[in-house]
Write a protein that holds these residues in place. Sequence first.
Motif, PDB file in Angstrom:
ATOM      1  N   GLY A   1     -22.606 -42.299 -14.504  1.00  0.00           N
ATOM      2  CA  GLY A   1     -21.227 -42.050 -14.922  1.00  0.00           C
ATOM      3  C   GLY A   1     -21.245 -41.441 -16.315  1.00  0.00           C
ATOM      4  N   ALA A   2     -20.132 -40.813 -16.688  1.00  0.00           N
ATOM      5  CA  ALA A   2     -20.073 -40.223 -18.035  1.00  0.00           C
ATOM      6  C   ALA A   2     -18.624 -40.121 -18.505  1.00  0.00           C
ATOM      7  CB  ALA A   2     -20.735 -38.835 -18.039  1.00  0.00           C
ATOM      8  N   GLY A   3     -17.789 -41.068 -18.043  1.00  0.00           N
ATOM      9  CA  GLY A   3     -16.378 -41.059 -18.427  1.00  0.00           C
ATOM     10  C   GLY A   3     -16.119 -41.913 -19.657  1.00  0.00           C
ATOM     11  N   GLY A   4     -14.860 -42.316 -19.813  1.00  0.00           N
ATOM     12  CA  GLY A   4     -14.452 -43.101 -20.977  1.00  0.00           C
ATOM     13  C   GLY A   4     -15.188 -44.426 -21.064  1.00  0.00           C
TER      14      GLY A   4
ATOM     15  N   ASN B   1     -24.574 -38.081 -13.933  1.00  0.00           N
ATOM     16  CA  ASN B   1     -23.155 -37.984 -13.577  1.00  0.00           C
ATOM     17  C   ASN B   1     -22.937 -36.821 -12.620  1.00  0.00           C
ATOM     18  OD1 ASN B   1     -20.455 -38.961 -13.992  1.00  0.00           O
ATOM     19  ND2 ASN B   1     -20.005 -37.021 -15.018  1.00  0.00           N
ATOM     20  N   ARG B   2     -21.988 -37.000 -11.692  1.00  0.00           N
ATOM     21  CA  ARG B   2     -21.663 -35.917 -10.751  1.00  0.00           C
ATOM     22  C   ARG B   2     -21.422 -34.617 -11.515  1.00  0.00           C
ATOM     23  NH1 ARG B   2     -16.081 -36.255  -7.472  1.00  0.00           N
ATOM     24  NH2 ARG B   2     -15.372 -36.540  -9.615  1.00  0.00           N
ATOM     25  N   ASN B   3     -20.543 -34.681 -12.500  1.00  0.00           N
ATOM     26  CA  ASN B   3     -20.271 -33.519 -13.343  1.00  0.00           C
ATOM     27  C   ASN B   3     -21.253 -33.556 -14.526  1.00  0.00           C
ATOM     28  OD1 ASN B   3     -19.315 -31.791 -15.289  1.00  0.00           O
ATOM     29  ND2 ASN B   3     -17.166 -32.368 -15.040  1.00  0.00           N
TER      30      ASN B   3
ATOM     31  N   ALA C   1     -21.251 -47.072 -13.786  1.00  0.00           N
ATOM     32  CA  ALA C   1     -20.034 -46.959 -14.598  1.00  0.00           C
ATOM     33  C   ALA C   1     -19.095 -45.886 -14.060  1.00  0.00           C
ATOM     34  CB  ALA C   1     -20.418 -46.649 -16.048  1.00  0.00           C
ATOM     35  N   THR C   2     -19.152 -45.641 -12.747  1.00  0.00           N
ATOM     36  CA  THR C   2     -18.172 -44.728 -12.151  1.00  0.00           C
ATOM     37  C   THR C   2     -17.027 -45.554 -11.565  1.00  0.00           C
ATOM     38  OG1 THR C   2     -18.929 -44.691  -9.844  1.00  0.00           O
ATOM     39  CG2 THR C   2     -20.106 -43.271 -11.408  1.00  0.00           C
ATOM     40  N   SER C   3     -15.978 -44.848 -11.158  1.00  0.00           N
ATOM     41  CA  SER C   3     -14.811 -45.527 -10.590  1.00  0.00           C
ATOM     42  C   SER C   3     -14.902 -45.634  -9.064  1.00  0.00           C
ATOM     43  CB  SER C   3     -13.552 -44.745 -10.985  1.00  0.00           C
ATOM     44  OG  SER C   3     -13.740 -43.366 -10.692  1.00  0.00           O
ATOM     45  N   LEU C   4     -16.044 -45.257  -8.493  1.00  0.00           N
ATOM     46  CA  LEU C   4     -16.140 -45.142  -7.027  1.00  0.00           C
ATOM     47  C   LEU C   4     -15.998 -46.473  -6.274  1.00  0.00           C
ATOM     48  CD1 LEU C   4     -18.895 -42.471  -6.422  1.00  0.00           C
ATOM     49  CD2 LEU C   4     -16.506 -42.408  -5.727  1.00  0.00           C
TER      50      LEU C   4
HETATM   51  P1  ATR Z   1     -13.413 -44.188 -16.996  1.00  0.00           P
HETATM   52  O1  ATR Z   1     -12.638 -43.923 -18.241  1.00  0.00           O
HETATM   53  O2  ATR Z   1     -13.046 -45.466 -16.306  1.00  0.00           O
HETATM   54  O3  ATR Z   1     -14.881 -44.035 -17.172  1.00  0.00           O
HETATM   55  P2  ATR Z   1     -13.175 -41.533 -15.937  1.00  0.00           P
HETATM   56  O4  ATR Z   1     -13.239 -40.984 -17.304  1.00  0.00           O
HETATM   57  O5  ATR Z   1     -12.186 -40.962 -14.977  1.00  0.00           O
HETATM   58  O6  ATR Z   1     -12.883 -43.095 -15.954  1.00  0.00           O
HETATM   59  O7  ATR Z   1     -14.641 -41.466 -15.290  1.00  0.00           O
HETATM   60  C1  ATR Z   1     -14.862 -41.865 -14.007  1.00  0.00           C
HETATM   61  C2  ATR Z   1     -16.347 -41.729 -13.693  1.00  0.00           C
HETATM   62  O8  ATR Z   1     -16.497 -41.893 -12.275  1.00  0.00           O
HETATM   63  C3  ATR Z   1     -16.902 -40.357 -14.031  1.00  0.00           C
HETATM   64  O9  ATR Z   1     -18.265 -40.486 -14.385  1.00  0.00           O
HETATM   65  C4  ATR Z   1     -16.750 -39.627 -12.700  1.00  0.00           C
HETATM   66  O10 ATR Z   1     -17.634 -38.539 -12.508  1.00  0.00           O
HETATM   67  P3  ATR Z   1     -17.146 -37.039 -12.888  1.00  0.00           P
HETATM   68  O11 ATR Z   1     -17.268 -36.957 -14.378  1.00  0.00           O
HETATM   69  O12 ATR Z   1     -18.097 -36.175 -12.173  1.00  0.00           O
HETATM   70  O13 ATR Z   1     -15.727 -36.921 -12.407  1.00  0.00           O
HETATM   71  C5  ATR Z   1     -17.125 -40.722 -11.738  1.00  0.00           C
HETATM   72  N1  ATR Z   1     -16.614 -40.400 -10.407  1.00  0.00           N
HETATM   73  C6  ATR Z   1     -15.350 -40.450  -9.969  1.00  0.00           C
HETATM   74  N2  ATR Z   1     -15.281 -40.048  -8.675  1.00  0.00           N
HETATM   75  C7  ATR Z   1     -16.561 -39.744  -8.289  1.00  0.00           C
HETATM   76  C8  ATR Z   1     -17.154 -39.278  -7.085  1.00  0.00           C
HETATM   77  N3  ATR Z   1     -16.430 -39.040  -5.973  1.00  0.00           N
HETATM   78  N4  ATR Z   1     -18.503 -39.080  -7.059  1.00  0.00           N
HETATM   79  C9  ATR Z   1     -19.261 -39.309  -8.150  1.00  0.00           C
HETATM   80  N5  ATR Z   1     -18.742 -39.757  -9.345  1.00  0.00           N
HETATM   81  C10 ATR Z   1     -17.416 -39.962  -9.401  1.00  0.00           C
END
Ligand code: ATR
Length: 277
Positions: A130-133, A154-156, A191-194
Amino acid sequence: MTAHTCYQLAVFGQPVHNSLSPAIHHRFARAMGLNVEYQAIECPAGELAGQLDTFRKRGGTGCNVTLPLKHEALDCAVAVAACASAAGAANTLVWENTGWHAFNTDGAGLVADLKRNHCALSDHRILIVGAGGAVAGILPALIEHQPAGLDLSNRNRDKADRLRDHWRNRFDLGVIDATTSVAAYDLIIQATSLGHRGLVPKLSDHWLHEETILYDLNYGPAHQPLQHWAEQRGVASIDGLGMLVEQAASAFARFTGCRPESQPVLDWLQARLNSRP
Ligand code: ATR
């Protein structure tokens, strides 16, 4: 503050109607013999400053801030502690003299829960998926413990690269994907929201050794997909309920000056979640 002080506290966010924070803080208060009123207040993005003014006029002295307001909280503060500025987000605001002081207790909460689970950091190779907030919030505390290696996947990939660049002068973060050839990790932090959609992110079996621990920032039903994935591979998984309680304990200490014991509240919450149908 006198013995009869009633601490007016709250959590702001959207949605917060299901937040466990009021129950956790009321339990802490009861255990410490303190008088606390802790409310959950719905607050859309862009409205935190106005709502904080109203809260302050009603006697509010401290609050937690959750999604989607953790960045906005920094703009409402007159002082930002290093734990919050390094994370670029705050989850705790405390009124001191003339304004709100911002802190971030998420990273400390994670580290405390890892320690409670006897999971060392300093000599461990760690991967964060993961790499979000949420990741930005926990990175400062993890880096402070100088792990043997700390990689992001991270996906992205661009988002992971941006975090690596942000930390470039202080720590050499790696960015990998499922095809990168790497040695197995001691600790993998999900740490992703999946999990909230019943899914796990792309994880590679090559990242595991027999003792690898999978730590999920999710808890409750959102932890089940990762728990299942770990069970199928015979490795341990830990949910993020302990982190939730530990970050709350750190915030409570900021609000009241008294650090509560987290284990009894964690036991109570675990039993409460387990008893749900
Ligand atoms: P938070 O603040 O809770 O971390 P966020 O900033 O929306 O929320 O980040 C969500 C994380 O879940 C991100 O790492 C996101 O990956 P992307 O940066 O590629 O979007 C990851 N995530 C959400 N949906 C995903 C999916 N279908 N497959 C893989 N990673 C996913």
